[in-house]
Design a protein around this motif. Structure first.
Motif, mmCIF file in Angstrom:
data_model
loop_
_atom_site.group_PDB
_atom_site.id
_atom_site.type_symbol
_atom_site.label_atom_id
_atom_site.label_comp_id
_atom_site.label_asym_id
_atom_site.label_seq_id
_atom_site.Cartn_x
_atom_site.Cartn_y
_atom_site.Cartn_z
ATOM 1 N N ALA A 53 -0.888 4.147 -14.685
ATOM 2 C CA ALA A 53 -1.569 5.427 -15.126
ATOM 3 C C ALA A 53 -2.742 5.460 -15.831
ATOM 4 C CB ALA A 53 -0.630 6.203 -15.917
ATOM 5 N N ASN A 54 -3.274 4.331 -16.009
ATOM 6 C CA ASN A 54 -4.414 4.062 -17.069
ATOM 7 C C ASN A 54 -5.593 3.120 -16.485
ATOM 8 O OD1 ASN A 54 -6.289 4.539 -19.115
ATOM 9 N ND2 ASN A 54 -5.308 3.151 -20.359
ATOM 10 N N PRO A 55 -6.035 3.536 -15.035
ATOM 11 C CA PRO A 55 -6.950 2.627 -14.539
ATOM 12 C C PRO A 55 -8.316 2.480 -15.141
ATOM 13 C CG PRO A 55 -6.826 4.711 -13.154
ATOM 14 C CD PRO A 55 -5.716 4.843 -14.237
ATOM 15 N N SER A 56 -9.019 1.644 -15.028
ATOM 16 C CA SER A 56 -10.476 1.544 -15.675
ATOM 17 C C SER A 56 -11.418 2.698 -14.923
ATOM 18 C CB SER A 56 -11.191 0.402 -15.156
ATOM 19 O OG SER A 56 -11.633 0.297 -13.823
ATOM 20 N N PRO A 57 -12.216 3.058 -16.016
ATOM 21 C CA PRO A 57 -12.973 4.184 -15.413
ATOM 22 C C PRO A 57 -13.812 3.902 -13.978
ATOM 23 C CG PRO A 57 -13.639 3.781 -17.663
ATOM 24 C CD PRO A 57 -12.343 2.758 -17.162
ATOM 25 N N ASP A 58 -14.171 2.466 -13.705
ATOM 26 C CA ASP A 58 -14.852 2.132 -12.678
ATOM 27 C C ASP A 58 -14.029 2.330 -11.307
ATOM 28 O OD1 ASP A 58 -17.124 1.083 -14.002
ATOM 29 O OD2 ASP A 58 -16.628 -0.879 -14.032
ATOM 30 N N ASN B 214 -2.154 11.931 -5.148
ATOM 31 C CA ASN B 214 -1.439 12.216 -3.940
ATOM 32 C C ASN B 214 -1.873 13.713 -3.143
ATOM 33 O OD1 ASN B 214 0.437 9.843 -3.880
ATOM 34 N ND2 ASN B 214 1.391 10.820 -5.404
ATOM 35 N N TYR B 215 -2.588 14.469 -4.102
ATOM 36 C CA TYR B 215 -2.968 15.710 -3.554
ATOM 37 C C TYR B 215 -4.257 15.488 -2.653
ATOM 38 C CZ TYR B 215 -5.249 20.199 -3.739
ATOM 39 O OH TYR B 215 -5.768 21.489 -3.358
ATOM 40 N N LEU B 216 -5.133 14.422 -3.332
ATOM 41 C CA LEU B 216 -6.257 14.174 -2.390
ATOM 42 C C LEU B 216 -6.065 13.470 -1.249
ATOM 43 C CD1 LEU B 216 -8.619 13.161 -5.543
ATOM 44 C CD2 LEU B 216 -8.895 15.017 -4.177
ATOM 45 N N PHE B 217 -5.063 12.487 -1.229
ATOM 46 C CA PHE B 217 -4.528 11.676 0.007
ATOM 47 C C PHE B 217 -3.850 12.551 1.054
ATOM 48 C CE2 PHE B 217 -4.874 7.684 -2.368
ATOM 49 C CZ PHE B 217 -5.163 6.735 -1.349
ATOM 50 N N ALA B 218 -3.348 13.624 0.473
ATOM 51 C CA ALA B 218 -2.672 14.464 1.498
ATOM 52 C C ALA B 218 -3.666 15.322 2.269
ATOM 53 C CB ALA B 218 -1.576 15.274 0.648
ATOM 54 N N HIS B 219 -4.741 15.669 1.522
ATOM 55 C CA HIS B 219 -5.695 16.849 1.952
ATOM 56 C C HIS B 219 -7.037 16.419 2.392
ATOM 57 C CE1 HIS B 219 -2.074 19.384 1.346
ATOM 58 N NE2 HIS B 219 -2.111 18.963 0.128
ATOM 59 N N MET B 220 -7.407 15.525 1.674
ATOM 60 C CA MET B 220 -8.882 15.048 1.750
ATOM 61 C C MET B 220 -9.087 14.114 2.842
ATOM 62 S SD MET B 220 -10.875 17.237 0.003
ATOM 63 C CE MET B 220 -12.267 16.231 -0.170
ATOM 64 N N SER C 167 -1.158 1.902 -4.758
ATOM 65 C CA SER C 167 0.326 2.457 -4.626
ATOM 66 C C SER C 167 0.791 2.463 -5.934
ATOM 67 C CB SER C 167 1.212 1.550 -3.849
ATOM 68 O OG SER C 167 2.421 1.804 -3.819
ATOM 69 N N MET C 168 0.794 1.761 -6.983
ATOM 70 C CA MET C 168 1.024 1.613 -8.361
ATOM 71 C C MET C 168 0.671 3.008 -9.074
ATOM 72 S SD MET C 168 2.024 -1.969 -9.654
ATOM 73 C CE MET C 168 0.577 -2.660 -9.001
ATOM 74 N N LEU C 169 -0.926 3.503 -8.750
ATOM 75 C CA LEU C 169 -1.381 4.403 -9.212
ATOM 76 C C LEU C 169 -0.798 5.925 -8.591
ATOM 77 C CD1 LEU C 169 -5.022 3.462 -9.221
ATOM 78 C CD2 LEU C 169 -3.656 3.928 -11.189
ATOM 79 N N ARG C 170 -0.467 5.681 -7.338
ATOM 80 C CA ARG C 170 -0.091 6.985 -6.751
ATOM 81 C C ARG C 170 1.470 7.288 -7.021
ATOM 82 N NH1 ARG C 170 -1.344 7.315 -0.620
ATOM 83 N NH2 ARG C 170 -0.217 9.303 -0.865
ATOM 84 N N ASN C 171 2.299 6.255 -7.355
ATOM 85 C CA ASN C 171 3.838 6.604 -7.641
ATOM 86 C C ASN C 171 3.830 6.502 -9.195
ATOM 87 O OD1 ASN C 171 4.098 3.589 -8.527
ATOM 88 N ND2 ASN C 171 4.745 3.138 -6.419
ATOM 89 N N GLY C 172 2.729 6.404 -9.862
ATOM 90 C CA GLY C 172 3.056 6.622 -11.377
ATOM 91 C C GLY C 172 3.416 5.430 -12.205
#
Length: 156
Positions: free
Chosen positions: A69-74, A21-27, A61-66
């Protein structure tokens, strides 16, 4: 982002969701932040650039809202590449000082979105170091006269 070149809050110790969310908000380019749909589409269509990762708006969206929390390295590599940060930042594997450096770069990019700040910085390029130091002192004096801290705050 708040007006006047305010710096973004720090996300160094946060969860994956907070760092995303930090990256989405600022980058993002000047204007509105990226949407989940835009990032997912860009990563999914840039097959070679992003390692063939297919990412959906819903999963992002699920990653951003928690909720995930364990996506693949790719997936993490693709998202990190999209935002131009080391994958270790998203993994939470960076030391505190390394994560701080990433966020300092984010703060710099946010500040450089302001055309007036960019113009001041570019005008200082090529000036001797002692003149640059004088300019820094003058800016600090203006900040004090306006009851602002001599250096911009790291957090709001």
């Amino acid at each position: 982002m708040a007006a006047g070149g305010d710096t973004p809050p720090k996300a160094t110790c946060g969860s994956l969701a907070e760092r995303l969310n930090y990256l989405f908000a600022h980058m993002h380019p000047p204007g509105a932040p990226y949407t989940n749909a835009h990032v997912a589409a860009e990563i999914s269509k840039g097959t070679e650039e992003y390692g063939g990762v297919t990412l959906t708006e819903q999963y992002l969206s699920m990653l951003r809202n928690g909720k995930r929390a364990n996506p693949s390295p790719d997936v993490l590599r693709a998202v990190a590449k999209f935002f131009g940060v080391p994958v270790g930042y998203l993994l939470g594997d960076l030391s505190a000082s390394q994560a701080q450096r990433v966020e300092e770069e984010v703060r710099f990019l946010v500040a450089m979105r302001d055309q007036r700040v960019r113009a001041i910085a570019l005008r200082a390029v090529g000036l001797p170091p002692d003149v640059q130091d004088c300019l820094t002192t003058i800016i600090g004096q203006f900040r004090r006269e306006m009851n602002l801290p001599s250096d911009p705050p790291q957090t709001p």
